[in-house]
Write a protein that holds these residues in place. Structure first.
Motif, mmCIF file in Angstrom:
data_model
loop_
_atom_site.group_PDB
_atom_site.id
_atom_site.type_symbol
_atom_site.label_atom_id
_atom_site.label_comp_id
_atom_site.label_asym_id
_atom_site.label_seq_id
_atom_site.Cartn_x
_atom_site.Cartn_y
_atom_site.Cartn_z
ATOM 1 N N ARG A 332 -90.594 3.100 9.118
ATOM 2 C CA ARG A 332 -90.264 2.837 7.507
ATOM 3 C C ARG A 332 -91.442 1.515 7.360
ATOM 4 O O ARG A 332 -91.413 0.797 7.805
ATOM 5 C CB ARG A 332 -89.042 2.108 7.685
ATOM 6 N N LEU A 365 -91.506 6.972 6.611
ATOM 7 C CA LEU A 365 -90.445 6.788 5.458
ATOM 8 C C LEU A 365 -90.893 5.608 4.578
ATOM 9 O O LEU A 365 -91.273 4.687 5.150
ATOM 10 C CB LEU A 365 -89.181 6.603 6.168
ATOM 11 N N ASN A 367 -90.328 2.704 1.689
ATOM 12 C CA ASN A 367 -89.369 2.007 0.535
ATOM 13 C C ASN A 367 -90.275 1.498 -0.513
ATOM 14 O O ASN A 367 -91.396 0.785 -0.209
ATOM 15 C CB ASN A 367 -88.569 0.740 1.257
ATOM 16 N N TYR A 369 -90.689 -1.117 -3.929
ATOM 17 C CA TYR A 369 -90.339 -2.006 -5.029
ATOM 18 C C TYR A 369 -91.326 -2.576 -5.740
ATOM 19 O O TYR A 369 -92.292 -2.824 -5.375
ATOM 20 C CB TYR A 369 -89.722 -3.257 -4.118
ATOM 21 N N HIS A 375 -88.168 3.934 -12.530
ATOM 22 C CA HIS A 375 -88.138 4.650 -11.518
ATOM 23 C C HIS A 375 -88.435 6.066 -11.909
ATOM 24 O O HIS A 375 -89.224 6.981 -11.003
ATOM 25 C CB HIS A 375 -86.722 4.554 -11.087
ATOM 26 N N TRP A 379 -91.147 8.461 -9.643
ATOM 27 C CA TRP A 379 -90.939 10.102 -9.109
ATOM 28 C C TRP A 379 -92.008 11.033 -9.653
ATOM 29 O O TRP A 379 -92.603 11.983 -9.072
ATOM 30 C CB TRP A 379 -89.595 10.320 -9.506
ATOM 31 N N GLN A 395 -88.035 12.629 -1.920
ATOM 32 C CA GLN A 395 -86.697 12.001 -1.914
ATOM 33 C C GLN A 395 -86.013 11.687 -0.712
ATOM 34 O O GLN A 395 -85.298 10.701 -0.387
ATOM 35 C CB GLN A 395 -85.915 12.158 -3.053
ATOM 36 N N ARG A 396 -86.600 12.692 0.382
ATOM 37 C CA ARG A 396 -86.000 12.360 1.321
ATOM 38 C C ARG A 396 -86.686 11.322 2.364
ATOM 39 O O ARG A 396 -86.044 10.968 3.075
ATOM 40 C CB ARG A 396 -85.857 13.892 2.407
ATOM 41 N N GLN A 397 -87.927 11.209 1.694
ATOM 42 C CA GLN A 397 -89.089 10.223 2.574
ATOM 43 C C GLN A 397 -88.974 9.067 1.837
ATOM 44 O O GLN A 397 -89.310 8.129 2.650
ATOM 45 C CB GLN A 397 -90.405 10.869 2.655
ATOM 46 N N SER A 399 -87.706 5.919 -0.908
ATOM 47 C CA SER A 399 -86.593 5.357 -1.536
ATOM 48 C C SER A 399 -87.233 4.219 -2.490
ATOM 49 O O SER A 399 -87.997 3.687 -2.149
ATOM 50 C CB SER A 399 -85.705 4.562 -0.735
ATOM 51 N N ILE A 400 -86.610 4.216 -3.560
ATOM 52 C CA ILE A 400 -86.945 3.070 -4.405
ATOM 53 C C ILE A 400 -85.914 1.808 -4.488
ATOM 54 O O ILE A 400 -84.662 2.130 -4.622
ATOM 55 C CB ILE A 400 -87.006 3.573 -5.937
ATOM 56 N N CYS A 401 -86.310 0.676 -4.078
ATOM 57 C CA CYS A 401 -85.433 -0.274 -3.942
ATOM 58 C C CYS A 401 -85.427 -1.332 -4.987
ATOM 59 O O CYS A 401 -86.301 -1.551 -5.951
ATOM 60 C CB CYS A 401 -85.979 -1.494 -2.944
#
Ligand code: NAD
Ligand code: UDX
Length: 469
Positions: A332, A365, A367, A369, A375, A379, A395-397, A399-401
């Motif tokens: 990650r 992976l 993340n 921010y 958002h 994407w 989106q499997r790999q 993430s937006i935090c």
């Protein structure tokens, strides 16, 4: 000399919006209407709660003061054109994606469509001002189109008035510009039109900061200014690679060379690579112009600035992979910052997009921010960067935090991609506690206090510093 009472700006984007909002604020006697074909954008400019379409410090205050007084936003392009004495053309001029000059020439379709609309609608004389950044001699094409389609007793005078604002500081730059550049034909009519626009700016810009030159010099100066600015960054980034290989420190080198008053200290900050909608596009534009003029060596010279920028981004993501024991598969990575620079929500050509794409290709992976970027924009940028991947796969790999702390939780490494001020005050102790060990920080923006982080236990790699982690 014609006096300007009504201004229309075609294009309510990052340039047209702030520029003409400031004109309205500083010139209460001029009615300014900013028009755009994009209904959603105009609705956002008109939103009752001032949820404006672009994030720019100080902009909301300007719009609050002028909107509804002498500043208006509308999709009625024709009415805006018809009523105005002076029309700014501030539409997008992206790099062409297909056809002749694809990948380097500017796509002038939007400029031409706006120009043709002016010709079709205008029944009185207008001063037409090229605000968009365009190749040298575009004003000539505009003049030919306007004259070929003009109605009787309708004159068009063309000016070039390129914009030098930088995003994130647009309002500050517009309030106190280093210079306002106005290019005109050196005929008596051209000079009169030029004086009419000078009068507008004189409402707040000192006379000695208003430069008047020939049309072609004005157009070329804009490309030249961006090319020289970007060249400084590529030069310092090229030196940052030498620093990393030798143990020299790019901060110390930049400071030392910047003390020479001939070089100057600004714009020498090594980074993960320049982004933004202008630098790459305008250099490629200059490259294309040089090639069309058969100036092969000149074209190659400027192209190298972009090549070095691509190298810098690649070099940085490779350093992350190399340092994390040559594999980031399944690991990650927290990427802090997605905008191309701080204090903007704009992501065009952001280095973060390239880095994340590289990490995705290594099957990491990620993340993300960013305090400002929408958002949906993230994407859309990631989908565009990896056309062979579906959004579901991305989106499997990725993430937006919603905070830096959340993004860093369970990560192996933190990558700083944008120099947001809030990243300077991150609680690194808490970040460290939540990360897998060894915990790495890769600073692509010379932002962190390296010694402090090392004392906590982090392994820290900084752009342009080659010492042991
Ligand atoms: P942008 O994409 O944010 O805005 C352009 C707007 O023009 C869009 O909203 C689009 O819908 C509108 N438009 C296009 N064709 C139109 C038409 N025929 N009629 C009405 N509206 C139309 O672009 P931007 O960032 O504002 O850049 C505009 C120009 O200014 C470009 O040439 C750019 O190179 C130059 N520039 C940009 C910056 C910057 O920081 N973004 C700085 C200096 C110069
Ligand atoms: C630029 C020009 O500065 C501006 O005059 C022109 O009108 C539009 O293009 P902008 O792209 O908005 O403005 O921002 P700028 O501050 O120039 O930064 C561009 C990129 O260079 C950003 O990614 C920034 O982070 C990077 N940069 C800037 C560096 O990496 N190092 C520096 O020292 C300065």
């Amino acid at each position: 000399m014609p006096r300007v009472n009504k201004i229309c700006c075609i294009g309510a984007g990052y340039v047209g919006g702030p520029t003409c909002a400031v004109i309205a604020l500083k010139c209460p006697h001029i009615r300014v209407t900013i028009v755009d074909l994009n209904q959603a954008r105009i609705d956002a400019w008109n939103s009752p709660d001032f949820h404006l379409p672009i994030y720019e410090p100080g902009l909301e205050d300007v719009v609050r003061k002028a909107r509804g007084r002498n500043l208006f936003f509308s999709t009625d392009v024709d009415k805006g054109i018809q009523e105005a004495d002076l029309i700014f053309v501030s539409v997008n001029t992206p790099t062409k994606k297909s056809g002749v000059g694809a990948g380097s020439a500017a796509d002038l379709n939007y400029v031409e469509l706006a120009t043709r609309r002016i010709a079709a609608i205008a029944t009185s004389s207008k001063i037409v001002v090229e605000k968009s950044t365009v190749p040298c001699r575009t004003a000539e094409s505009m003049r030919i189109i306007l004259e070929a389609n003009s109605k009787p007793n309708t004159r068009f005078d063309i000016l070039s008035n390129p914009e030098f604002l930088a995003e994130g500081t647009a309002i500050k730059d517009l309030f106190a510009p280093d210079r306002v550049l106005i290019g005109s034909l050196q005929t008596s009519e051209g000079k009169e039109a030029c004086q009419a626009l000078c009068e507008v700016y004189r409402n707040w810009v000192p006379n000695d900061k208003i430069l008047t030159v020939g049309l072609w010099s004005s157009e070329l100066s804009k490309l030249a200014a961006n090319a020289m600015l970007a060249q400084r960054i590529s030069s310092i980034n090229a030196l940052s690679a030498i620093c990393e290989a030798t143990g020299a420190n790019i901060d110390e080198v930049a400071h030392s060379i910047g003390q020479d008053s001939r070089i100057g200290s600004k714009f020498l900050r090594a980074s993960v690579g320049f982004g933004g909608s202008c630098f790459q596009k305008d250099i490629l534009n200059l490259v294309y112009l040089s090639e069309s003029l058969n100036l092969k060596e000149v074209a190659e010279y400027w192209k190298q600035v972009v090549t070095m920028n691509e190298y810098q981004k690649r070099r940085f993501s490779k350093r992350v992979v190399d340092t994390l024991f040559n594999t980031i598969t399944g690991k990650r990575i927290a990427v802090l910052g997605f905008a191309f620079k701080a204090d903007t929500g704009d992501t065009r050509e952001s280095a973060a997009i390239t880095l994340i794409r590289d990490f995705q290709e290594e099957r990491a992976l990620v993340n993300i921010y960013d305090p400002q970027v929408e958002h949906s924009q993230i994407w859309s940028d990631l989908s565009e960067a990896s056309p062979s991947m579906s959004l579901e796969t991305i989106q499997r790999q990725v993430s937006i935090c919603s905070s830096a702390l959340e993004a860093c939780r369970n990560a192996e490494a933190v990558v700083i991609a944008t120099e947001w001020a809030e990243f300077k005050t991150i609680d690194w102790q808490s970040v460290y506690a939540g990360m897998n060990k060894p915990a790495f920080v890769f600073d692509g923006r010379l932002l962190v206090n390296v010694e402090e982080l090392r004392a906590i236990g982090f392994k820290v790699a900084v752009i342009g510093r080659g010492e042991r982690l």
